[in-house]
Write a protein that holds these residues in place. Structure first.
Motif, PDB file in Angstrom:
ATOM      1  N   SER A 103      10.313  19.302  -4.157  1.00 24.00           N
ATOM      2  CA  SER A 103      10.010  20.724  -3.963  1.00 24.00           C
ATOM      3  C   SER A 103      11.283  21.568  -4.050  1.00 24.00           C
ATOM      4  O   SER A 103      11.246  22.727  -4.501  1.00 24.00           O
ATOM      5  N   ASN A 104      12.415  21.010  -3.660  1.00 22.01           N
ATOM      6  CA  ASN A 104      13.683  21.714  -3.819  1.00 22.01           C
ATOM      7  C   ASN A 104      14.033  21.872  -5.297  1.00 22.01           C
ATOM      8  O   ASN A 104      14.461  22.942  -5.744  1.00 22.01           O
ATOM      9  N   TYR A 105      13.833  20.802  -6.070  1.00 20.54           N
ATOM     10  CA  TYR A 105      14.024  20.850  -7.522  1.00 20.54           C
ATOM     11  C   TYR A 105      13.165  21.945  -8.134  1.00 20.54           C
ATOM     12  O   TYR A 105      13.634  22.742  -8.960  1.00 20.54           O
ATOM     13  N   THR A 109      12.476  27.247 -10.696  1.00 22.22           N
ATOM     14  CA  THR A 109      11.744  28.521 -10.720  1.00 22.22           C
ATOM     15  C   THR A 109      12.694  29.698 -10.577  1.00 22.22           C
ATOM     16  O   THR A 109      12.591  30.699 -11.300  1.00 22.22           O
ATOM     17  N   LYS A 110      13.611  29.585  -9.630  1.00 25.95           N
ATOM     18  CA  LYS A 110      14.567  30.668  -9.380  1.00 25.95           C
ATOM     19  C   LYS A 110      15.385  30.977 -10.640  1.00 25.95           C
ATOM     20  O   LYS A 110      15.626  32.145 -10.966  1.00 25.95           O
ATOM     21  N   TYR A 111      15.787  29.932 -11.358  1.00 25.70           N
ATOM     22  CA  TYR A 111      16.552  30.124 -12.588  1.00 25.70           C
ATOM     23  C   TYR A 111      15.696  30.782 -13.668  1.00 25.70           C
ATOM     24  O   TYR A 111      16.126  31.735 -14.328  1.00 25.70           O
ATOM     25  N   TYR A 147      27.145  17.611 -11.167  1.00 27.21           N
ATOM     26  CA  TYR A 147      25.752  17.932 -10.857  1.00 27.21           C
ATOM     27  C   TYR A 147      25.647  19.320 -10.229  1.00 27.21           C
ATOM     28  O   TYR A 147      26.315  19.610  -9.239  1.00 27.21           O
ATOM     29  N   SER A 148      24.796  20.157 -10.810  1.00 25.04           N
ATOM     30  CA  SER A 148      24.527  21.472 -10.238  1.00 25.04           C
ATOM     31  C   SER A 148      23.115  21.884 -10.616  1.00 25.04           C
ATOM     32  O   SER A 148      22.584  21.469 -11.654  1.00 25.04           O
ATOM     33  N   LYS A 160      19.299  25.087 -16.522  1.00 27.70           N
ATOM     34  CA  LYS A 160      19.619  25.559 -17.873  1.00 27.70           C
ATOM     35  C   LYS A 160      19.209  24.529 -18.919  1.00 27.70           C
ATOM     36  O   LYS A 160      18.662  24.877 -19.978  1.00 27.70           O
ATOM     37  N   GLU A 161      19.482  23.259 -18.660  1.00 27.57           N
ATOM     38  CA  GLU A 161      19.110  22.209 -19.614  1.00 27.57           C
ATOM     39  C   GLU A 161      17.593  22.105 -19.752  1.00 27.57           C
ATOM     40  O   GLU A 161      17.081  21.817 -20.842  1.00 27.57           O
TER      41      GLU A 161
END
Length: 365
Positions: free
Chosen positions: A19-21, A26-28, A344-345, A351-352
């Motif tokens: 859910s964090n992923y 979504t935010k991006y 890792y970010s 973006k990918e």
């Protein structure tokens, strides 16, 4: 580009890595001007911690089923002739859209290795069907991709890619503890130098080994974060004396977990299998050494910055623990971990994923 995200994961868990992923992705995507977003979700989604942090326009949300069992089995429906991308957070399908590209993120194959026969069949029925009908598959590690080829090989017309998940900027080395940070440790009766265990405690996580480590090391405390309350069979793993040195913290915000990482002797992560192992990277980003079991994912994610046990052997653990008591060796391990964690970010991960969407041009429909 029209993209529909299926928020089913928010209705299935209150917190957690997947859910964090989904929150970070979504935010991006909300900040990409060439994307028009829609969301499938039900009222239960609001119980998820990460969903509560999102601001979604009401008109962008398409209500989906709230029936606990059928919400996973039945596809959501969108009747449209438009060209769209549909990406579900947890293996649910979409019907009614004639010109869709379906994307599936595959997190791991834990059920294929460790689940009971019934759970394995039910979970893999949903997962493998999602993979087979998808145009694009995202694996969160090379280890997961290798398992994909082993358990559910792709068809020639499918695209697959490896996109590592990220780690929050909330994790970093704390140079000087402030009042709040000190009070947090005092509230839990903690000082520097405890062992830290983060996450679920199912069979492949080898929590019994963690208990044996504490039983053996009378000078250590153990902080267990998450995973629900300690059950009776788990409590019995500890001696009466060592149980007094166990601190369970039911849930921790990022800033609180960062304090724990910064204060711990090490993160003990003896899991036999992981899709990625986010706590490992969070620990490295915080300047916390990691002692883990040598497996494919640990080697991929941590490379040579973690202290790896070839087997779950107390003598091997004690040897690695004693190395960390030497400041020069500890500083070297921390330095390697900080360097490795920079790969890792969430920005890079999202973006990918966005770029992967764009590889499905008009000719792909």
């Amino acid at each position: 580009m029209k993209v529909y995200l299926d928020n089913i994961i928010y209705s299935k868990v209150k917190n957690g890595g997947v859910s964090n992923y989904w929150y970070e992705l979504t935010k991006y995507l909300q900040n990409q001007s060439d994307i028009e977003l829609g969301f499938f979700e039900d009222d239960l989604a609001q119980h998820n911690f990460h969903r509560g942090r999102l601001q979604l326009e009401k008109e962008s949300i398409i209500p989906s089923s709230t029936l606990p069992f059928f919400s996973r089995i039945l596809p959501v429906r969108l009747k449209t002739d438009e060209k769209i991308i549909y990406h579900s957070s947890y293996y649910r399908g979409l019907s009614g859209a004639k010109n869709k590209v379906e994307i599936t993120t595959v997190y791991d194959f834990i059920h294929s290795y460790y689940a009971s026969p019934l759970n394995k069949v039910m979970h893999n029925f949903l997962k493998f069907n999602a993979i087979r009908r998808s145009n694009g598959i995202i694996c969160i590690s090379h280890n997961t991709y290798n398992d994909l080829k082993k358990f559910c090989p792709l068809k020639p017309n499918q695209k697959a890619t490896v996109i590592h998940v990220g780690v929050s900027d909330d994790y970093f080395p704390i140079l000087n503890f402030d009042t709040y940070q000190n009070e947090f440790l005092q509230r839990h009766n903690l000082e520097n130098g405890f062992l830290l265990f983060v996450g679920g405690r199912t069979n492949y996580k080898n929590f019994d080994f963690v208990a044996s480590v504490l039983n053996e090391n009378k000078d250590l405390k153990l902080v267990v974060v998450g995973g629900g309350i300690l059950l009776e069979n788990e409590l019995k793993l500890f001696s009466k004396e060592s149980l007094e040195r166990v601190v369970h913290i039911g849930s921790a915000k990022n800033e609180e977990l960062n304090i724990l990482f910064n204060s711990a002797l090490a993160l003990l992560y003896p899991s036999s299998y992981e899709g990625f192992g986010i706590p490992v990277v969070e620990a490295m980003r915080s300047g916390c050494p990691v002692i883990g079991l040598n497996n494919a994912t640990m080697r991929e994610v941590a490379e040579d910055s973690a202290l790896l046990l070839e087997t779950l052997n107390l003598n091997d653990f004690n040897a690695q623990k004693n190395k960390l008591l030497h400041s020069s060796f500890r500083e070297e391990v921390i330095s390697k971990g900080l360097h490795e964690s920079k790969k890792y970010s969430w920005e890079k991960c999202s973006k990918e994923t966005y770029e992967f969407y764009k590889t499905f041009d008009d000719s792909s429909f």
